[in-house]
Motif scaffolding. Structure first.
Motif, short mmCIF file in Angstrom:
data_model
loop_
_atom_site.label_atom_id
_atom_site.label_comp_id
_atom_site.label_asym_id
_atom_site.label_seq_id
_atom_site.Cartn_x
_atom_site.Cartn_y
_atom_site.Cartn_z
N GLU A 191 -32.93 -7.66 54.72
CA GLU A 191 -31.93 -6.93 55.52
C GLU A 191 -32.57 -6.62 56.99
OE1 GLU A 191 -28.21 -3.76 55.39
OE2 GLU A 191 -28.97 -5.05 53.71
N ALA A 192 -33.43 -5.93 57.20
CA ALA A 192 -34.00 -5.62 58.26
C ALA A 192 -34.46 -6.66 59.37
CB ALA A 192 -35.35 -4.64 58.15
N MET A 193 -34.99 -7.90 58.75
CA MET A 193 -35.32 -8.84 59.32
C MET A 193 -34.15 -9.52 60.11
SD MET A 193 -38.34 -10.84 57.41
CE MET A 193 -39.42 -9.60 56.30
N ASN A 227 -22.21 -7.86 59.35
CA ASN A 227 -21.12 -6.80 59.43
C ASN A 227 -21.46 -5.68 60.46
OD1 ASN A 227 -19.46 -8.10 57.75
ND2 ASN A 227 -20.42 -7.09 56.02
N THR A 228 -22.62 -5.45 60.62
CA THR A 228 -23.15 -4.43 61.65
C THR A 228 -23.20 -4.69 63.18
OG1 THR A 228 -25.38 -4.90 61.41
CG2 THR A 228 -24.73 -3.27 59.94
N LEU A 229 -22.84 -6.00 63.34
CA LEU A 229 -22.68 -6.35 64.66
C LEU A 229 -21.57 -5.60 65.77
CD1 LEU A 229 -23.84 -10.25 65.03
CD2 LEU A 229 -25.24 -8.24 65.82
N ALA A 267 -26.38 -11.94 51.01
CA ALA A 267 -25.90 -10.52 51.15
C ALA A 267 -26.49 -9.60 52.12
CB ALA A 267 -26.26 -9.50 49.86
N ALA A 268 -27.72 -10.03 52.40
CA ALA A 268 -28.59 -9.51 53.49
C ALA A 268 -28.03 -10.13 54.85
CB ALA A 268 -30.20 -9.83 53.42
N ARG A 269 -27.81 -11.24 54.94
CA ARG A 269 -27.30 -11.79 56.15
C ARG A 269 -25.84 -11.24 56.44
NH1 ARG A 269 -26.37 -18.18 57.10
NH2 ARG A 269 -28.32 -18.08 55.71
N LEU A 295 -36.87 -13.53 47.31
CA LEU A 295 -35.40 -13.07 47.26
C LEU A 295 -34.56 -14.29 46.69
CD1 LEU A 295 -35.31 -11.17 50.61
CD2 LEU A 295 -35.90 -10.21 48.34
N SER A 296 -33.79 -13.90 45.97
CA SER A 296 -32.69 -14.78 45.35
C SER A 296 -31.78 -15.13 46.36
CB SER A 296 -31.85 -14.22 44.05
OG SER A 296 -30.84 -13.14 44.62
N ASP A 297 -30.96 -16.49 46.08
CA ASP A 297 -29.99 -16.79 46.91
C ASP A 297 -28.92 -15.96 47.27
OD1 ASP A 297 -31.43 -19.43 47.31
OD2 ASP A 297 -30.07 -20.30 45.87
N ASP A 298 -28.48 -15.05 46.20
CA ASP A 298 -27.42 -14.15 46.29
C ASP A 298 -27.88 -13.07 47.43
OD1 ASP A 298 -25.58 -15.44 44.68
OD2 ASP A 298 -26.04 -14.68 42.91
#
Length: 145
Positions: free
Chosen positions: A100-102, A143-145, A136-138, A129-132
């Protein structure tokens, strides 16, 4: 005349430190920011904030760490070694947070870029990391944009 007889030698560059989890994370954040060949101030600031929050650093310490990570990213081995270090030293939940940080770094300039996204997916996959969790990270970053 003495300068011609005894030319100054160029200073030897400092050897780069051996990558650890902290340096590997920073180098991967820098690598994501460089993926679109534009390294913007917003991305630099986001990397500094992530490093400061993740490792409890003051702003100057985070900036110094980022500078070391920039040199490491430029001259050190590739993504597989960095992700191997993180897989070995960081538990899965924290690796999810790294993903998520990336995404936050990649999107901090306000634009989506295919090169950054391709680099990010490759890193997340190498982190195990799993596909799910990658989706979710993306989604969280968008959503924070």
């Amino acid at each position: 005349m003495l300068n011609r007889l005894f030319p100054r030698r160029k200073a030897q560059p400092k050897p780069l430190p051996q990558p650890n989890a902290q340096l590997a994370l920073g180098a991967l954040l820098v690598r994501v920011a460089f993926a679109d060949r534009n390294y913007r101030a917003s991305e630099i600031g986001q990397i500094d904030r992530i490093l400061a929050q993740t490792f409890g650093l003051k702003p100057i310490e985070a900036a110094k760490l980022r500078a070391t990570c920039e040199a490491l990213e430029r001259d050190a081995p590739g993504t597989p070694e960095f992700t191997r270090i993180l897989r070995e030293e960081v538990d899965y939940a924290d690796r999810k947070a790294l993903g998520e940080a990336m995404w936050q770094v990649a999107l901090s300039d306000g634009a989506r870029n295919d090169d950054e996204e391709i680099q990010l997916v490759a890193i997340e996959t190498a982190l195990g990391l799993s596909d799910d969790d990658m989706a979710a990270a993306r989604a969280n970053a968008l959503n924070t944009l």
